[in-house]
Design a protein around this motif. Structure first.
Motif, mmCIF file in Angstrom:
data_model
loop_
_atom_site.group_PDB
_atom_site.id
_atom_site.type_symbol
_atom_site.label_atom_id
_atom_site.label_comp_id
_atom_site.label_asym_id
_atom_site.label_seq_id
_atom_site.Cartn_x
_atom_site.Cartn_y
_atom_site.Cartn_z
ATOM 1 N N LYS A 39 8.925 39.976 42.165
ATOM 2 C CA LYS A 39 10.265 39.858 42.742
ATOM 3 C C LYS A 39 10.985 38.739 41.991
ATOM 4 C CE LYS A 39 9.381 39.454 47.301
ATOM 5 N NZ LYS A 39 9.663 39.554 48.765
ATOM 6 N N LYS A 40 12.106 39.072 41.350
ATOM 7 C CA LYS A 40 12.923 38.079 40.658
ATOM 8 C C LYS A 40 14.160 37.776 41.496
ATOM 9 C CE LYS A 40 13.510 38.042 36.287
ATOM 10 N NZ LYS A 40 14.033 38.413 34.931
ATOM 11 N N SER A 61 12.070 53.675 34.716
ATOM 12 C CA SER A 61 11.884 52.234 34.874
ATOM 13 C C SER A 61 11.180 51.930 36.183
ATOM 14 C CB SER A 61 13.246 51.534 34.845
ATOM 15 O OG SER A 61 13.106 50.175 35.184
ATOM 16 N N SER A 62 10.444 50.825 36.198
ATOM 17 C CA SER A 62 9.875 50.330 37.458
ATOM 18 C C SER A 62 10.870 49.471 38.215
ATOM 19 C CB SER A 62 8.610 49.515 37.171
ATOM 20 O OG SER A 62 8.943 48.286 36.546
ATOM 21 N N HIS A 63 12.022 49.207 37.621
ATOM 22 C CA HIS A 63 13.012 48.296 38.186
ATOM 23 C C HIS A 63 13.671 48.886 39.432
ATOM 24 C CE1 HIS A 63 17.188 46.182 37.555
ATOM 25 N NE2 HIS A 63 16.497 45.609 38.526
ATOM 26 N N HIS A 104 15.399 41.592 42.087
ATOM 27 C CA HIS A 104 15.029 42.650 41.151
ATOM 28 C C HIS A 104 13.504 42.789 41.185
ATOM 29 C CE1 HIS A 104 19.099 42.803 39.397
ATOM 30 N NE2 HIS A 104 19.100 41.504 39.614
ATOM 31 N N TRP A 105 13.050 43.989 41.531
ATOM 32 C CA TRP A 105 11.623 44.258 41.596
ATOM 33 C C TRP A 105 11.162 44.940 40.315
ATOM 34 C CZ3 TRP A 105 10.560 46.713 47.113
ATOM 35 C CH2 TRP A 105 11.007 45.830 48.101
ATOM 36 N N PHE A 106 9.976 44.554 39.839
ATOM 37 C CA PHE A 106 9.353 45.187 38.691
ATOM 38 C C PHE A 106 7.854 45.354 38.971
ATOM 39 C CE2 PHE A 106 12.995 42.854 37.070
ATOM 40 C CZ PHE A 106 13.594 43.747 36.179
ATOM 41 N N TYR A 135 16.293 53.192 39.153
ATOM 42 C CA TYR A 135 16.811 53.619 37.863
ATOM 43 C C TYR A 135 15.859 54.582 37.170
ATOM 44 C CZ TYR A 135 19.679 49.498 38.699
ATOM 45 O OH TYR A 135 20.517 48.577 39.256
ATOM 46 N N LEU A 157 10.672 47.088 32.206
ATOM 47 C CA LEU A 157 11.879 47.918 32.210
ATOM 48 C C LEU A 157 12.213 48.406 30.816
ATOM 49 C CD1 LEU A 157 14.431 49.099 33.467
ATOM 50 C CD2 LEU A 157 15.505 46.867 33.205
ATOM 51 N N LYS A 173 16.533 47.406 42.284
ATOM 52 C CA LYS A 173 17.411 46.307 42.687
ATOM 53 C C LYS A 173 17.645 46.372 44.187
ATOM 54 C CE LYS A 173 21.830 46.286 41.436
ATOM 55 N NZ LYS A 173 23.057 46.059 40.628
ATOM 56 N N TRP A 197 10.956 33.622 40.260
ATOM 57 C CA TRP A 197 10.090 34.794 40.379
ATOM 58 C C TRP A 197 8.869 34.457 41.238
ATOM 59 C CZ3 TRP A 197 5.063 34.234 38.834
ATOM 60 C CH2 TRP A 197 4.781 33.269 37.853
#
Length: 339
Positions: A285-286, A166-168, A335-337, A163, A14, A170, A271
């Motif tokens: 996945k957090k 970003s790869s983020h 939260h995905w990244f 967002y 992110l 939610k 995670w």
């Protein structure tokens, strides 16, 4: 790239992308009927992208997220035979990310239909260059089937936020009790992750990783529990489970397509990662571990399910069990990244 380095790079993606692309990579939203080759019967697909990642949401069937790609690299499984088909219940293999109430032992199978496979209301709450927020709401479970006796009044609501630059992503899940009697359940999410490369099944390079709880007593000290259901062809084969996949107590599950089987672990690190080691992609996945709370299925926060007949592996996160009175609710945020 070694596993810990790969995961660390994913978790800081992110801030990295935000610094590099701060002046571009706006969030864009489209509503598309007949998206990709999914067919018109799946109705309107909400497609959100920012030139780094693409997310596709399917309101018609349980409000599922059916795509989370980094560039052109997919992470989510979509069953080829399910495209352009609307199922009657949760017995049908569709793919995607979805949410169910835990524990599964309260309903067996199929899953409560109102929250799993029936249409969700879908609204766009925010859509601009900086972010897009999509709101989804299930129907209220009111089936007369006795197996859903403790699910009467169950409803899910979902907020999905992407967002800029970003790869983020939610994902906020809320479970509500709209019935007259109290029930005790947890929020349980399932991502069916795609284990193919260029359309071909790959039984070598796809892995799921998470950090074992060093204080775990599960499995007589192994740090995970293996659920065995011989009626479903699940046996004691442990070849897929790699308790010491990497230093630091990292547990690995290798996709081998060698059997239908499932494990759970009381991961407190918050995670779980799906990794394509051939192409060098990670999807994280957090979540937040809630100390002192009671978790389902022997006290686990993550589960991994492997298949023989499908080219995918399930990456699951479980929230704590909560007793909800009428009009009460509980929430779980992920939260995905990707990197």
């Amino acid at each position: 790239m070694k596993l810990p380095v790969l995961i660390k790079s994913s978790l800081v993606a992110l801030s990295f992308y935000a610094g590099i692309f701060a002046a571009s990579y706006d969030v864009k939203l489209e509503k598309i009927v007949g998206y990709k080759d999914w067919g018109a019967k799946w109705d309107t697909i909400f497609v959100v992208k920012n030139d780094l990642v693409t997310l596709a949401v399917l309101p018609k069937i349980g409000g599922r997220i059916m795509q989370y790609d980094l560039g052109n690299h997919p992470s989510i499984y979509v069953d080829e035979y399910a495209k352009d088909w609307v199922p009657d219940d949760g017995n049908s293999m569709i793919g995607g990310y979805r949410t169910l109430p835990s524990p599964q032992s309260d309903f067996g199978w199929p899953s409560p239909p109102a929250v799993d496979c029936k249409p969700y209301t879908c609204k766009v709450l925010t859509s601009n260059a900086d972010s897009t927020v999509i709101y989804l709401e299930s129907g209220i479970e009111n089936s007369n089937d006795q197996k859903y006796e403790t699910h009467q009044g169950l409803q899910f609501k979902r907020l999905i936020t992407m967002y800029k630059a970003s790869s983020h992503v939610k994902v906020e899940e809320t479970m509500l009790n709209k019935g007259n009697a109290a029930f005790t359940h947890g929020i349980w999410d399932i991502t069916q992750s795609d284990c193919t490369n260029n359309g071909d099944v790959d039984t070598k390079n796809f892995w799921v990783y998470f950090k074992k709880n060093p204080a775990s007593t599960l499995g007589k000290g192994k740090g995970y529990v293996h659920y065995i259901d011989e009626s479903m062809g699940q046996g004691p084969d442990d070849t897929q489970w790699r308790p010491d996949a990497a230093p630091g107590g990292i547990m690995g599950v290798q996709y081998l397509q060698s059997g239908d089987a499932k494990i759970g672990a009381d991961c407190t690190a918050g995670w779980i990662a799906f990794v394509d080691r051939l192409d060098g992609y990670a999807y994280i996945k957090k979540f937040t571990y809630e100390k002192g709370k009671t978790y389902p299925d022997s006290g686990v926060t993550v589960q991994v399910y492997t298949y023989t007949s499908y080219n995918m592996i399930e990456v699951e996160v479980l929230g704590p069990l909560v007793t909800l009175q009428k009009n009460d609710s509980t929430k779980m945020t992920e939260h995905w990244f990707s990197a």
